[in-house]
Design an enzyme around this catalytic site. Sequence first.
Site, PDB file in Angstrom:
ATOM      1  CB  ILE A 129     -67.897  -7.330  31.921  1.00  0.00           C
ATOM      2  CG1 ILE A 129     -67.556  -6.030  32.660  1.00  0.00           C
ATOM      3  CG2 ILE A 129     -69.364  -7.671  32.126  1.00  0.00           C
ATOM      4  CD1 ILE A 129     -68.374  -4.835  32.228  1.00  0.00           C
TER       5      ILE A 129
ATOM      6  CB  ALA B 197     -65.497   3.437  24.661  1.00  0.00           C
ATOM      7  CG  ASN B 198     -69.896   2.475  26.130  1.00  0.00           C
ATOM      8  OD1 ASN B 198     -70.691   2.662  25.230  1.00  0.00           O
ATOM      9  ND2 ASN B 198     -69.004   1.497  26.085  1.00  0.00           N
TER      10      ASN B 198
ATOM     11  CB  SER C 230     -63.752 -13.063  25.380  1.00  0.00           C
ATOM     12  OG  SER C 230     -62.980 -12.336  24.424  1.00  0.00           O
TER      13      SER C 230
ATOM     14  CB  THR D   1     -65.768   1.465  31.755  1.00  0.00           C
ATOM     15  OG1 THR D   1     -66.183   0.168  32.183  1.00  0.00           O
ATOM     16  CG2 THR D   1     -66.308   2.511  32.716  1.00  0.00           C
TER      17      THR D   1
ATOM     18  CB  CYS E 297     -71.471  -0.469  37.227  1.00  0.00           C
ATOM     19  SG  CYS E 297     -70.576   1.077  36.865  1.00  0.00           S
TER      20      CYS E 297
END
Length: 312
Positions: free
Chosen positions: A13, A167-168, A10, A165, A128
């Site tokens: 995104i 964290a990845n 939630s 974003t 993205c």
Amino acid sequence: MKAKVAIIGSGNIGTDLMIKIQRMSQVLEMAAMVGIDADSDGLKRATETGVATTYKGLEGLTKLDCYADIKVVFDATSAGAHKAHSERLIADGKQVIDLTPAAVGPFVVPVVNMDEHQNEPNMNMVTCGGQATIPIVAAVRRVVDRVVYGEIVASISSKSAGPGTRANIDEFTVTTAKGIETVGGAERGKAIIVMNPAEPPMIMRDTVYTFSQGGNEDAIRDSIQTMVAEVQKYVPGYRLKQEVQFEHFGDNQKLNIPDVGQTAGLKTTVFLEVEGAAHYLPAYAGNLDIMTSSALATAERWVETKLDEKAA
């Protein structure tokens, strides 16, 4: 009748995707929004529009009355969380659309390979940067003999890079590079992400480099322009920033390509800009908007094909 869908996540995104579905989709209906923070804006907005909600994650979703009727579940959480979510959702017969870099299922870029993966229970939206740039690599690949190398640089506003974003980042670079190869058709791929702290926030911009053999400038230019028009059908703010640029490297002046070596061929440089639709996220957050737009296009295509087949 519209197909019922749920969103896990939630945050920005997930909330933007929910609003897109509610405002734009002719075939999808929001049934549930799932989070882990009871006070998140996404859950509040969902409740206000009559969507079932739970702050108890996937376990909470499975206990909602509407769960049995849900056909598609979007996962907008994290790569780590998605691996556990996917197994349970697939076991329950749900079509999974993965907006994380987990890459449990095959990479899907709507304009490139959507139809190849209609029977896959889990479809991954790459990243993205992948959604913005892989179509360009594929556009070059379809009119040349080889794309020896493809490299992309995705520049986004640091304000549009949330905790998920950040964290990845490692998963972003690895997943995008792999997508350049497996979906875009480059023999080797590389991805770089730049988070720019400039104020006012900068719009998403992507630079795509390909090094190819065979084909010609006119065919490549036309193929790229056609591909851009195709992406614009579901991401209206996607556009070329300037004319496509070319540089030839002959046998007497070869280009040194990482992990490949001295190679002759044609270098193509493409500059892109992605402006968001500003449904929930600011317009400069095109990096997030292209993910939600691509996920929406993928789910709609799946519903229009697979569910119509079952109905027939």
